[in-house]
Design a protein around this motif. Sequence first.
Motif, PDB file in Angstrom:
ATOM      1  N   LEU A  83       4.954   6.465  -2.115  1.00 41.11           N
ATOM      2  CA  LEU A  83       5.887   6.767  -1.122  1.00 41.11           C
ATOM      3  C   LEU A  83       7.281   6.276  -1.505  1.00 41.11           C
ATOM      4  O   LEU A  83       7.525   4.803  -1.814  1.00 41.11           O
ATOM      5  CB  LEU A  83       5.386   6.122   0.264  1.00 41.11           C
ATOM      6  CG  LEU A  83       6.142   6.496   1.274  1.00 41.11           C
ATOM      7  CD1 LEU A  83       6.106   8.266   1.683  1.00 41.11           C
ATOM      8  CD2 LEU A  83       5.646   5.736   2.721  1.00 41.11           C
ATOM      9  N   GLU A  84       8.511   6.919  -1.312  1.00 41.45           N
ATOM     10  CA  GLU A  84       9.642   6.629  -1.589  1.00 41.45           C
ATOM     11  C   GLU A  84      10.732   6.113  -0.223  1.00 41.45           C
ATOM     12  O   GLU A  84      10.394   7.236   0.594  1.00 41.45           O
ATOM     13  CB  GLU A  84      10.431   7.351  -2.450  1.00 41.45           C
ATOM     14  CG  GLU A  84       9.673   7.872  -3.714  1.00 41.45           C
ATOM     15  CD  GLU A  84      10.058   6.806  -4.877  1.00 41.45           C
ATOM     16  OE1 GLU A  84      10.953   6.175  -4.678  1.00 41.45           O
ATOM     17  OE2 GLU A  84       9.252   6.826  -5.538  1.00 41.45           O
ATOM     18  N   SER A  85      11.443   5.295  -0.204  1.00 49.11           N
ATOM     19  CA  SER A  85      12.333   4.940   0.748  1.00 49.11           C
ATOM     20  C   SER A  85      13.260   6.330   1.234  1.00 49.11           C
ATOM     21  O   SER A  85      13.410   6.662   2.412  1.00 49.11           O
ATOM     22  CB  SER A  85      13.172   3.798   0.664  1.00 49.11           C
ATOM     23  OG  SER A  85      14.129   3.822  -0.338  1.00 49.11           O
ATOM     24  N   SER A  86      13.612   6.936   0.027  1.00 44.90           N
ATOM     25  CA  SER A  86      14.397   8.229   0.403  1.00 44.90           C
ATOM     26  C   SER A  86      13.802   9.199   1.186  1.00 44.90           C
ATOM     27  O   SER A  86      14.164   9.973   1.911  1.00 44.90           O
ATOM     28  CB  SER A  86      14.805   8.595  -1.156  1.00 44.90           C
ATOM     29  OG  SER A  86      13.795   9.114  -1.783  1.00 44.90           O
ATOM     30  N   GLU A  87      12.173   9.415   1.180  1.00 48.32           N
ATOM     31  CA  GLU A  87      11.642  10.209   1.834  1.00 48.32           C
ATOM     32  C   GLU A  87      11.555   9.768   3.285  1.00 48.32           C
ATOM     33  O   GLU A  87      11.707  10.739   4.161  1.00 48.32           O
ATOM     34  CB  GLU A  87      10.154  10.277   1.325  1.00 48.32           C
ATOM     35  CG  GLU A  87       9.974  10.946  -0.353  1.00 48.32           C
ATOM     36  CD  GLU A  87       8.536  10.984  -0.834  1.00 48.32           C
ATOM     37  OE1 GLU A  87       7.796  12.077  -0.791  1.00 48.32           O
ATOM     38  OE2 GLU A  87       8.017   9.470  -1.042  1.00 48.32           O
ATOM     39  N   ILE A 146       0.918  -1.366  -0.046  1.00 51.86           N
ATOM     40  CA  ILE A 146       0.004   0.044  -0.116  1.00 51.86           C
ATOM     41  C   ILE A 146       0.822   1.348   0.019  1.00 51.86           C
ATOM     42  O   ILE A 146       0.657   2.163  -0.976  1.00 51.86           O
ATOM     43  CB  ILE A 146      -1.181   0.046   1.228  1.00 51.86           C
ATOM     44  CG1 ILE A 146      -1.973  -1.159   0.928  1.00 51.86           C
ATOM     45  CG2 ILE A 146      -1.713   1.395   1.538  1.00 51.86           C
ATOM     46  CD1 ILE A 146      -2.594  -1.172   2.229  1.00 51.86           C
ATOM     47  N   LEU A 147       1.699   1.277   0.819  1.00 52.96           N
ATOM     48  CA  LEU A 147       2.786   2.414   0.993  1.00 52.96           C
ATOM     49  C   LEU A 147       3.329   2.788  -0.352  1.00 52.96           C
ATOM     50  O   LEU A 147       3.593   3.980  -0.880  1.00 52.96           O
ATOM     51  CB  LEU A 147       3.667   2.331   2.010  1.00 52.96           C
ATOM     52  CG  LEU A 147       3.063   2.338   3.400  1.00 52.96           C
ATOM     53  CD1 LEU A 147       4.258   1.846   4.636  1.00 52.96           C
ATOM     54  CD2 LEU A 147       2.524   3.559   3.810  1.00 52.96           C
ATOM     55  N   ARG A 148       3.877   1.682  -0.872  1.00 56.80           N
ATOM     56  CA  ARG A 148       4.860   1.803  -2.219  1.00 56.80           C
ATOM     57  C   ARG A 148       3.846   2.252  -3.268  1.00 56.80           C
ATOM     58  O   ARG A 148       4.094   3.056  -4.138  1.00 56.80           O
ATOM     59  CB  ARG A 148       5.446   0.576  -2.642  1.00 56.80           C
ATOM     60  CG  ARG A 148       6.815   0.262  -1.649  1.00 56.80           C
ATOM     61  CD  ARG A 148       7.396  -0.958  -1.811  1.00 56.80           C
ATOM     62  NE  ARG A 148       6.932  -2.197  -1.821  1.00 56.80           N
ATOM     63  CZ  ARG A 148       6.396  -2.900  -0.906  1.00 56.80           C
ATOM     64  NH1 ARG A 148       7.070  -2.463   0.289  1.00 56.80           N
ATOM     65  NH2 ARG A 148       5.905  -3.856  -0.638  1.00 56.80           N
ATOM     66  N   GLY A 149       2.532   1.746  -3.299  1.00 62.72           N
ATOM     67  CA  GLY A 149       1.537   1.940  -4.321  1.00 62.72           C
ATOM     68  C   GLY A 149       1.065   3.318  -4.310  1.00 62.72           C
ATOM     69  O   GLY A 149       0.575   3.833  -5.227  1.00 62.72           O
ATOM     70  N   HIS A 150       1.137   3.999  -3.159  1.00 56.44           N
ATOM     71  CA  HIS A 150       0.944   5.423  -3.234  1.00 56.44           C
ATOM     72  C   HIS A 150       2.150   6.316  -3.354  1.00 56.44           C
ATOM     73  O   HIS A 150       1.958   7.538  -3.157  1.00 56.44           O
ATOM     74  CB  HIS A 150       0.251   5.837  -1.644  1.00 56.44           C
ATOM     75  CG  HIS A 150      -1.128   5.477  -1.350  1.00 56.44           C
ATOM     76  ND1 HIS A 150      -1.517   4.229  -1.360  1.00 56.44           N
ATOM     77  CD2 HIS A 150      -2.275   6.349  -1.436  1.00 56.44           C
ATOM     78  CE1 HIS A 150      -3.043   4.251  -0.968  1.00 56.44           C
ATOM     79  NE2 HIS A 150      -3.322   5.258  -1.172  1.00 56.44           N
ATOM     80  N   LEU A 176       3.907  13.464   5.982  1.00 58.11           N
ATOM     81  CA  LEU A 176       4.452  12.469   4.821  1.00 58.11           C
ATOM     82  C   LEU A 176       3.476  11.731   4.293  1.00 58.11           C
ATOM     83  O   LEU A 176       3.386  11.900   3.069  1.00 58.11           O
ATOM     84  CB  LEU A 176       5.913  11.900   5.252  1.00 58.11           C
ATOM     85  CG  LEU A 176       6.198  10.975   4.348  1.00 58.11           C
ATOM     86  CD1 LEU A 176       6.958  11.734   3.043  1.00 58.11           C
ATOM     87  CD2 LEU A 176       7.585  10.219   4.865  1.00 58.11           C
ATOM     88  N   LEU A 177       2.633  10.940   5.006  1.00 56.93           N
ATOM     89  CA  LEU A 177       1.894  10.154   4.298  1.00 56.93           C
ATOM     90  C   LEU A 177       0.436  10.947   3.879  1.00 56.93           C
ATOM     91  O   LEU A 177      -0.123  10.402   2.963  1.00 56.93           O
ATOM     92  CB  LEU A 177       1.446   9.194   5.526  1.00 56.93           C
ATOM     93  CG  LEU A 177       2.384   8.159   5.927  1.00 56.93           C
ATOM     94  CD1 LEU A 177       1.672   7.306   7.246  1.00 56.93           C
ATOM     95  CD2 LEU A 177       2.715   7.393   4.967  1.00 56.93           C
ATOM     96  N   ARG A 178       0.157  12.098   4.512  1.00 54.58           N
ATOM     97  CA  ARG A 178      -0.990  12.595   3.922  1.00 54.58           C
ATOM     98  C   ARG A 178      -0.532  13.158   2.608  1.00 54.58           C
ATOM     99  O   ARG A 178      -1.091  13.510   1.564  1.00 54.58           O
ATOM    100  CB  ARG A 178      -1.251  14.045   4.799  1.00 54.58           C
ATOM    101  CG  ARG A 178      -2.455  14.880   4.431  1.00 54.58           C
ATOM    102  CD  ARG A 178      -2.822  15.743   5.428  1.00 54.58           C
ATOM    103  NE  ARG A 178      -3.489  15.065   6.678  1.00 54.58           N
ATOM    104  CZ  ARG A 178      -4.018  15.745   7.515  1.00 54.58           C
ATOM    105  NH1 ARG A 178      -4.084  16.871   7.458  1.00 54.58           N
ATOM    106  NH2 ARG A 178      -4.686  14.910   8.529  1.00 54.58           N
ATOM    107  N   ALA A 179       0.873  13.576   2.331  1.00 54.76           N
ATOM    108  CA  ALA A 179       1.268  14.175   1.066  1.00 54.76           C
ATOM    109  C   ALA A 179       0.982  12.997  -0.053  1.00 54.76           C
ATOM    110  O   ALA A 179       1.007  13.533  -1.220  1.00 54.76           O
ATOM    111  CB  ALA A 179       2.818  14.656   1.201  1.00 54.76           C
ATOM    112  N   HIS A 180       1.099  11.874   0.437  1.00 60.04           N
ATOM    113  CA  HIS A 180       0.898  10.883  -0.577  1.00 60.04           C
ATOM    114  C   HIS A 180      -0.729  10.114  -0.566  1.00 60.04           C
ATOM    115  O   HIS A 180      -0.692   9.218  -1.118  1.00 60.04           O
ATOM    116  CB  HIS A 180       2.084   9.527  -0.271  1.00 60.04           C
ATOM    117  CG  HIS A 180       3.369   9.941  -0.613  1.00 60.04           C
ATOM    118  ND1 HIS A 180       3.719   9.833  -1.811  1.00 60.04           N
ATOM    119  CD2 HIS A 180       4.160  10.342   0.178  1.00 60.04           C
ATOM    120  CE1 HIS A 180       4.850  10.156  -1.878  1.00 60.04           C
ATOM    121  NE2 HIS A 180       5.199  10.705  -0.745  1.00 60.04           N
ATOM    122  N   GLY A 181      -1.594  11.060   0.083  1.00 61.44           N
ATOM    123  CA  GLY A 181      -2.983  10.434   0.137  1.00 61.44           C
ATOM    124  C   GLY A 181      -3.219   9.437   1.043  1.00 61.44           C
ATOM    125  O   GLY A 181      -4.215   8.986   1.038  1.00 61.44           O
TER     126      GLY A 181
END
Length: 173
Positions: free
Chosen positions: A59-63, A53-57, A114-119
Amino acid sequence: MDTSTTLEEQIQVLMDSLADTALSAAESRHQSQAGEAHLLYALYRNDGLVGSILRGHGLESSEIRLLMSDIPNRPLKMGEDPVLSASSRHILHDAHDAVEVLRQVQRDSHVELLLRAHGIELPEHQPTREQVEAASRTGVNLAQTVSPNRGRQVGVDYLSYTRLMLEAALKNQ
């Protein structure tokens, strides 16, 4: 086979894995504590439902690495091992699946932004553990009725999936 014992063992294996990954992330940054951002990184690295889910939205590991570096943390002393912060220990002790860990780490304002920035946001209503387990048992019983020889068991990812479905149902009430 007692599926509740098996499930509890699966949950413990997941929580131990998340703790190990979070501690390794803290150690690689020479930080003395693994906090919520480190747990987010551990969830992201996990091959299960929440990591997907996180990767699908997007989100990058660098972030997440940047977030871990930006949050104040006492430097790790030579020969010292990092430890889980009190809040991280509490999260891993109380959570029963990966989605619950994600929901709890979102309470940290840095992680939430951070998560909100990715929806990815906290739902307005969250199911209780009893609701998740009851829905999972119903699903497993139904699956066994349809195909009794499959020997289906409730797994941690199945609980996470059930939790997400219940959150969606509660959101639409």
